[in-house]
Design a protein around this motif. Sequence first.
Motif, PDB file in Angstrom:
ATOM      1  N   VAL A 123       0.301  -0.922  -0.088  1.00  0.00           N
ATOM      2  CA  VAL A 123      -0.189  -0.405  -0.058  1.00  0.00           C
ATOM      3  C   VAL A 123       0.930   1.116  -0.154  1.00  0.00           C
ATOM      4  O   VAL A 123      -0.068   1.991  -0.694  1.00  0.00           O
ATOM      5  CB  VAL A 123      -1.025  -0.168   1.356  1.00  0.00           C
ATOM      6  N   TYR A 124       2.096   1.333   0.586  1.00  0.00           N
ATOM      7  CA  TYR A 124       3.063   2.255   0.828  1.00  0.00           C
ATOM      8  C   TYR A 124       4.356   2.377   0.174  1.00  0.00           C
ATOM      9  O   TYR A 124       4.983   1.040   0.737  1.00  0.00           O
ATOM     10  CB  TYR A 124       2.840   3.188   2.260  1.00  0.00           C
ATOM     11  N   GLY A 145      -2.959  -1.743  -5.602  1.00  0.00           N
ATOM     12  CA  GLY A 145      -3.574  -1.886  -4.148  1.00  0.00           C
ATOM     13  C   GLY A 145      -2.592  -0.294  -3.404  1.00  0.00           C
ATOM     14  O   GLY A 145      -2.930  -0.133  -2.750  1.00  0.00           O
ATOM     15  N   ARG A 147      -1.438   3.037  -2.850  1.00  0.00           N
ATOM     16  CA  ARG A 147      -1.539   4.022  -2.087  1.00  0.00           C
ATOM     17  C   ARG A 147      -1.221   5.685  -2.047  1.00  0.00           C
ATOM     18  O   ARG A 147      -1.561   6.158  -2.875  1.00  0.00           O
ATOM     19  CB  ARG A 147      -2.847   3.893  -0.338  1.00  0.00           C
ATOM     20  N   TYR A 148       0.479   4.952  -1.792  1.00  0.00           N
ATOM     21  CA  TYR A 148       1.807   6.051  -2.078  1.00  0.00           C
ATOM     22  C   TYR A 148       2.324   5.540  -2.372  1.00  0.00           C
ATOM     23  O   TYR A 148       3.007   4.727  -1.840  1.00  0.00           O
ATOM     24  CB  TYR A 148       1.321   6.483  -0.465  1.00  0.00           C
ATOM     25  N   TYR A 169      -5.870   2.809  -6.705  1.00  0.00           N
ATOM     26  CA  TYR A 169      -6.394   3.126  -6.423  1.00  0.00           C
ATOM     27  C   TYR A 169      -5.220   4.594  -5.403  1.00  0.00           C
ATOM     28  O   TYR A 169      -4.989   5.073  -4.257  1.00  0.00           O
ATOM     29  CB  TYR A 169      -5.637   1.931  -4.640  1.00  0.00           C
ATOM     30  N   LEU A 170      -3.875   4.538  -6.076  1.00  0.00           N
ATOM     31  CA  LEU A 170      -2.598   5.657  -5.457  1.00  0.00           C
ATOM     32  C   LEU A 170      -3.758   7.065  -5.412  1.00  0.00           C
ATOM     33  O   LEU A 170      -4.353   7.226  -5.927  1.00  0.00           O
ATOM     34  CB  LEU A 170      -2.006   5.607  -6.899  1.00  0.00           C
ATOM     35  N   SER A 171      -3.339   7.708  -4.717  1.00  0.00           N
ATOM     36  CA  SER A 171      -3.491   8.890  -3.505  1.00  0.00           C
ATOM     37  C   SER A 171      -2.732  10.043  -4.063  1.00  0.00           C
ATOM     38  O   SER A 171      -2.386  11.186  -4.605  1.00  0.00           O
ATOM     39  CB  SER A 171      -3.970   8.821  -2.360  1.00  0.00           C
ATOM     40  N   THR A 193      -8.324   8.348  -8.136  1.00  0.00           N
ATOM     41  CA  THR A 193      -8.254   8.698  -6.986  1.00  0.00           C
ATOM     42  C   THR A 193      -6.907   9.025  -6.346  1.00  0.00           C
ATOM     43  O   THR A 193      -7.161   9.580  -4.719  1.00  0.00           O
ATOM     44  CB  THR A 193      -7.620   7.281  -5.655  1.00  0.00           C
TER      45      THR A 193
END
Length: 283
Positions: A123-124, A145, A147-148, A169-171, A193
């Motif tokens: 995720v990170y 998946g 996100r960062y 899902y990357l922010s 996202t």
Amino acid sequence: MYLFYILILTYLYNFQLIEIANVAICALLRSSRIGSIIQYNKWRCLDNDSPKSDPCANQWQGLVCDEYTTDGKIIGLSLPQAGIQGYIPDNIFMLTSLKYLDFSGNQMTGTIPTGIGTLQDLVYLNLGGNKLSGAIPTEIGDLTGMRYMFAQNCNLTGSIPTEIGNMGYLSSLILSSNRLTGKLPVALGGMNTLDMIDVSRNKLSGTVPMSLGALSHLKVLDVSSNKITGTVPASMYGMNNLIVFYVSSGMLGPWPAAVTDDLGTVTISDNGLYKHLVYVPQY
């Protein structure tokens, strides 16, 4: 009897997971000076790649273990500024349950291994401030998946792979202060996202893709200190959440309601298009 065999197989599987984790952690220890840093003084391995203590049970600093399992599953490595040198060990990718990986501020060299794509639960990811080289592998797109993603100031070259668009899902995407070339991928426009893109201080060229106008959640876009030219795409006029947009002299505008000060900074009044737009002089 059947239940007995299931229990035995489960035990052997969990034992194998622990052994895999141990090999990966000890490989990382060999390529660094973690053990000489006081907060990592529990990091000790034997010659056969077996830790002197259970990394999870003894709470080795920098390891995040799954508190809901008893199989020694490592789900995070938080090792910023830990004196890690050399290549990113391939054994790290045996830790397939990793969700959090922070190697920022070390002296890691070599390329980002293609094995990064095996960390499906990640995720990170933070590789910022290392001495890496080479391109971002296309396998990065397998991390659907994520996100960062932080890989700033890493000396990366090549283009931003189109496959990065698979990270739905990357922010935050931070790739500043590298030597990236080519154009911004059109695929970025499908990453709904995203709220921050920073690709400043690279060697990117071309124009800002019209597809970025679809990023309704984007708040910060920094493409300054590149070779990007052209005008603001009309598709971006409806991006009401965009707060700051950093550009360089290669982009010609038009800048609605622009007021230019003596420092070369252009500020756009809040007209429903951009609340603040900053012009960064090209150096």
